[in-house]
Design a protein around this motif. Structure first.
Motif, PDB file in Angstrom:
ATOM      1  N   ALA A 151     103.812 -13.828  -8.029  1.00  0.00           N
ATOM      2  CA  ALA A 151     103.355 -14.626  -9.937  1.00  0.00           C
ATOM      3  C   ALA A 151     104.339 -15.871  -9.783  1.00  0.00           C
ATOM      4  O   ALA A 151     103.846 -16.727 -10.707  1.00  0.00           O
ATOM      5  CB  ALA A 151     102.909 -13.021 -10.621  1.00  0.00           C
ATOM      6  N   ALA A 152     105.376 -15.584 -10.223  1.00  0.00           N
ATOM      7  CA  ALA A 152     106.672 -16.192 -10.153  1.00  0.00           C
ATOM      8  C   ALA A 152     106.912 -17.660  -9.519  1.00  0.00           C
ATOM      9  O   ALA A 152     107.123 -18.423  -9.935  1.00  0.00           O
ATOM     10  CB  ALA A 152     107.919 -15.490 -10.050  1.00  0.00           C
ATOM     11  N   ILE A 153     105.417 -17.512  -8.798  1.00  0.00           N
ATOM     12  CA  ILE A 153     105.976 -18.691  -7.889  1.00  0.00           C
ATOM     13  C   ILE A 153     105.017 -19.752  -7.992  1.00  0.00           C
ATOM     14  O   ILE A 153     103.836 -19.445  -7.717  1.00  0.00           O
ATOM     15  CB  ILE A 153     106.577 -18.383  -6.091  1.00  0.00           C
ATOM     16  N   ALA A 154     105.274 -20.547  -8.480  1.00  0.00           N
ATOM     17  CA  ALA A 154     103.714 -21.605  -8.888  1.00  0.00           C
ATOM     18  C   ALA A 154     103.743 -22.469  -7.776  1.00  0.00           C
ATOM     19  O   ALA A 154     104.031 -22.962  -7.520  1.00  0.00           O
ATOM     20  CB  ALA A 154     104.706 -22.197 -10.067  1.00  0.00           C
ATOM     21  N   THR A 155     102.216 -22.449  -7.879  1.00  0.00           N
ATOM     22  CA  THR A 155     101.315 -23.649  -6.966  1.00  0.00           C
ATOM     23  C   THR A 155     101.232 -24.723  -7.873  1.00  0.00           C
ATOM     24  O   THR A 155      99.809 -24.914  -8.738  1.00  0.00           O
ATOM     25  CB  THR A 155      99.708 -22.876  -5.936  1.00  0.00           C
ATOM     26  N   VAL A 156     101.297 -26.032  -7.348  1.00  0.00           N
ATOM     27  CA  VAL A 156     101.428 -27.178  -7.895  1.00  0.00           C
ATOM     28  C   VAL A 156     100.106 -27.898  -6.923  1.00  0.00           C
ATOM     29  O   VAL A 156     101.616 -28.411  -5.584  1.00  0.00           O
ATOM     30  CB  VAL A 156     102.669 -27.623  -8.587  1.00  0.00           C
ATOM     31  N   TYR A 157      99.394 -28.577  -7.519  1.00  0.00           N
ATOM     32  CA  TYR A 157      98.997 -29.603  -6.166  1.00  0.00           C
ATOM     33  C   TYR A 157      98.618 -31.138  -6.636  1.00  0.00           C
ATOM     34  O   TYR A 157      98.819 -31.613  -7.389  1.00  0.00           O
ATOM     35  CB  TYR A 157      97.274 -29.077  -6.536  1.00  0.00           C
ATOM     36  N   ASN A 158      99.676 -31.198  -5.472  1.00  0.00           N
ATOM     37  CA  ASN A 158      99.252 -32.953  -5.423  1.00  0.00           C
ATOM     38  C   ASN A 158      97.988 -33.198  -5.248  1.00  0.00           C
ATOM     39  O   ASN A 158      96.937 -32.806  -4.415  1.00  0.00           O
ATOM     40  CB  ASN A 158      99.958 -33.677  -4.589  1.00  0.00           C
ATOM     41  N   PHE A 159      96.979 -33.723  -6.493  1.00  0.00           N
ATOM     42  CA  PHE A 159      95.575 -34.063  -5.775  1.00  0.00           C
ATOM     43  C   PHE A 159      94.796 -35.547  -6.338  1.00  0.00           C
ATOM     44  O   PHE A 159      94.422 -35.838  -6.907  1.00  0.00           O
ATOM     45  CB  PHE A 159      94.820 -33.032  -7.261  1.00  0.00           C
ATOM     46  N   PRO A 160      94.770 -35.926  -4.821  1.00  0.00           N
ATOM     47  CA  PRO A 160      93.983 -37.729  -5.074  1.00  0.00           C
ATOM     48  C   PRO A 160      92.685 -37.617  -5.181  1.00  0.00           C
ATOM     49  O   PRO A 160      91.629 -36.458  -5.377  1.00  0.00           O
ATOM     50  CB  PRO A 160      94.326 -38.241  -3.785  1.00  0.00           C
ATOM     51  N   GLY A 161      92.562 -38.597  -6.376  1.00  0.00           N
ATOM     52  CA  GLY A 161      90.583 -38.597  -6.322  1.00  0.00           C
ATOM     53  C   GLY A 161      90.250 -39.991  -7.359  1.00  0.00           C
ATOM     54  O   GLY A 161      91.468 -39.968  -7.600  1.00  0.00           O
ATOM     55  N   ARG A 162      89.413 -40.004  -7.399  1.00  0.00           N
ATOM     56  CA  ARG A 162      88.473 -41.440  -7.992  1.00  0.00           C
ATOM     57  C   ARG A 162      88.092 -40.329  -9.463  1.00  0.00           C
ATOM     58  O   ARG A 162      87.687 -39.052  -8.975  1.00  0.00           O
ATOM     59  CB  ARG A 162      87.203 -41.975  -7.642  1.00  0.00           C
ATOM     60  N   ILE A 163      88.434 -41.106 -10.763  1.00  0.00           N
ATOM     61  CA  ILE A 163      88.114 -40.924 -12.252  1.00  0.00           C
ATOM     62  C   ILE A 163      86.944 -41.550 -12.030  1.00  0.00           C
ATOM     63  O   ILE A 163      86.932 -43.361 -12.337  1.00  0.00           O
ATOM     64  CB  ILE A 163      88.928 -40.955 -12.473  1.00  0.00           C
ATOM     65  N   THR A 164      85.323 -41.331 -12.318  1.00  0.00           N
ATOM     66  CA  THR A 164      84.660 -42.276 -12.568  1.00  0.00           C
ATOM     67  C   THR A 164      83.651 -42.586 -13.631  1.00  0.00           C
ATOM     68  O   THR A 164      83.999 -41.143 -13.644  1.00  0.00           O
ATOM     69  CB  THR A 164      83.402 -42.015 -11.574  1.00  0.00           C
ATOM     70  N   ALA A 165      82.972 -43.471 -14.379  1.00  0.00           N
ATOM     71  CA  ALA A 165      82.380 -43.399 -15.165  1.00  0.00           C
ATOM     72  C   ALA A 165      81.214 -42.381 -15.387  1.00  0.00           C
ATOM     73  O   ALA A 165      81.041 -41.955 -16.268  1.00  0.00           O
ATOM     74  CB  ALA A 165      81.799 -44.917 -15.483  1.00  0.00           C
ATOM     75  N   GLU A 166      80.937 -42.561 -14.557  1.00  0.00           N
ATOM     76  CA  GLU A 166      79.272 -41.393 -14.340  1.00  0.00           C
ATOM     77  C   GLU A 166      79.334 -40.454 -13.261  1.00  0.00           C
ATOM     78  O   GLU A 166      80.585 -39.931 -12.595  1.00  0.00           O
ATOM     79  CB  GLU A 166      77.643 -42.486 -13.945  1.00  0.00           C
ATOM     80  N   PRO A 167      79.028 -38.735 -13.040  1.00  0.00           N
ATOM     81  CA  PRO A 167      78.796 -38.176 -12.260  1.00  0.00           C
ATOM     82  C   PRO A 167      78.340 -38.562 -11.205  1.00  0.00           C
ATOM     83  O   PRO A 167      77.977 -39.166 -10.773  1.00  0.00           O
ATOM     84  CB  PRO A 167      78.625 -36.835 -13.389  1.00  0.00           C
ATOM     85  N   LEU A 168      79.605 -37.937  -9.969  1.00  0.00           N
ATOM     86  CA  LEU A 168      79.052 -37.938  -8.696  1.00  0.00           C
ATOM     87  C   LEU A 168      77.943 -37.071  -8.427  1.00  0.00           C
ATOM     88  O   LEU A 168      78.849 -35.995  -8.715  1.00  0.00           O
ATOM     89  CB  LEU A 168      80.244 -37.452  -8.209  1.00  0.00           C
ATOM     90  N   ARG A 169      77.778 -37.320  -7.206  1.00  0.00           N
ATOM     91  CA  ARG A 169      76.201 -36.051  -7.589  1.00  0.00           C
ATOM     92  C   ARG A 169      77.580 -34.847  -5.960  1.00  0.00           C
ATOM     93  O   ARG A 169      76.906 -34.144  -6.483  1.00  0.00           O
ATOM     94  CB  ARG A 169      75.138 -36.235  -6.329  1.00  0.00           C
ATOM     95  N   ASN A 170      78.003 -35.517  -5.567  1.00  0.00           N
ATOM     96  CA  ASN A 170      78.806 -34.151  -4.517  1.00  0.00           C
ATOM     97  C   ASN A 170      80.265 -34.177  -5.350  1.00  0.00           C
ATOM     98  O   ASN A 170      80.959 -36.244  -4.858  1.00  0.00           O
ATOM     99  CB  ASN A 170      78.394 -34.639  -3.347  1.00  0.00           C
ATOM    100  N   THR A 171      81.486 -34.296  -5.240  1.00  0.00           N
ATOM    101  CA  THR A 171      82.215 -34.122  -5.958  1.00  0.00           C
ATOM    102  C   THR A 171      83.844 -33.497  -5.029  1.00  0.00           C
ATOM    103  O   THR A 171      84.719 -33.892  -4.556  1.00  0.00           O
ATOM    104  CB  THR A 171      82.837 -33.062  -7.055  1.00  0.00           C
ATOM    105  N   ARG A 172      82.709 -33.076  -3.985  1.00  0.00           N
ATOM    106  CA  ARG A 172      83.304 -33.158  -2.751  1.00  0.00           C
ATOM    107  C   ARG A 172      82.993 -33.361  -0.824  1.00  0.00           C
ATOM    108  O   ARG A 172      81.580 -33.470  -1.571  1.00  0.00           O
ATOM    109  CB  ARG A 172      84.052 -31.131  -2.559  1.00  0.00           C
TER     110      ARG A 172
END
Length: 297
Positions: A214-235
């Motif tokens: 638990a002392a070993i952190a997991t930090v993610y490189n996380f690409p994606g779009r930030i949109t004005a309106e919700p998307l039907r599918n986020t994946r």
């Protein structure tokens, strides 16, 4: 505490935009600015030269080379670079380290091409050695297969946490034995097959070494779009994150912290591009504060 950052470009042509983004990230209250390390490309900036300038222009944000191309940066000199940046910035530095992958390019720089097994052994030695060379204390003598130093004085500044970009099982085990954090490769996240098969290797190696996984952190490189309106599918159909509205990002990443133990996220644009000023503003101004508030409750 979760870490939130952005990945910025190392392209020479992008320097003005990169400088602006770094200041924006700092003023926006983000924790990290990350840059990649590919010194064999003439159209890219040297990672540590770039990071030094970015940290010099900012006041609070920390810097991370994600991840240092260890075969081109001998461990003892890397330790001096990182502890110097730590002293100059009040500790605003994290040390990212990698095995090295593009060996033909590394060899063109004049460095010895290692076999995969040699590269992993050099990686573990390198992490062990740099961790010995910060924080003061007795001079260090180290007689390894790849690194040797004799009665080398430690830098007074402490060595920062070491995060790796390990991918293969042997380098993942190294992360479990000696590192402080892991950034999964190829933008893998907590729902990916890569994470599900890789993280247990780290955890087992940590336990075998007498460490708390638990002392070993997991930090993610996380690409994606930030949109004005919700998307039907986020994946997408393969389960890879696409993006969505700020509310969708907040829900997804809050769940990642609370339910999957995520320790941080570095924002990239779609396809791993550098986020633009609008995306950075929404990330720093809307999404990150809401996640921080949710996980603090």
């Amino acid at each position: 505490m979760a870490h939130f950052g952005i990945g910025v470009s190392t392209a020479v042509a992008a320097v003005p935009d990169t400088l602006r983004l770094a200041v924006q990230a700092d003023r926006g209250g983000l924790d990290l600015i990350t840059v990649s390390d590919h010194p064999y490309y003439a159209d890219r900036l040297d990672a540590y030269a770039e990071l030094g300038v970015l940290l010099g222009r900012t006041e609070r944000v920390s810097g991370l080379v994600s991840v240092t191309n260890l075969p081109t940066r001998p461990a003892s000199m890397l330790a001096r670079t990182v502890t110097s940046l730590s002293a100059l910035t009040g500790g605003r530095i994290v040390l990212g380290m990698g095995v090295g992958g593009l060996w033909d390019d590394i060899a063109r720089l004049g460095f010895t091409k290692l076999t995969p097994g040699q590269a992993v052994r050099a990686f573990e030695e390198g992490i062990r050695l740099v961790k010995m060379l910060g924080g003061g204390g007795e001079p260090v003598t180290f007689d390894g297969e790849f690194y040797q130093v004799t009665a080398l004085e430690q830098a007074a500044a402490p060595m920062p946490p070491v995060w790796t970009g390990s991918v293969g099982p042997k380098s993942l085990a190294v992360t479990g034995r000696v590192a402080d954090g892991w950034m999964p490769g190829r933008a893998a996240d907590w729902l990916s097959e890569r994470y599900r098969t890789s993280r247990p290797v780290i955890d087992k190696a940590a336990v075998d070494a007498g460490r708390d996984p638990a002392a070993i952190a997991t930090v993610y490189n996380f690409p994606g779009r930030i949109t004005a309106e919700p998307l039907r599918n986020t994946r997408d159909d393969d389960g890879r994150w696409i993006g969505g509205s700020p509310a969708q990002w907040i829900e997804e990443l809050t769940g990642a912290v609370l339910e999957h133990g995520a320790a941080g996220f570095v924002l990239f644009g779609p396809g791993g591009t550098t986020p633009d000023e609008d995306a950075t503003a929404r990330w720093a101004g809307e999404i990150v504060p809401a996640i921080r508030e949710a996980i603090a409750k």
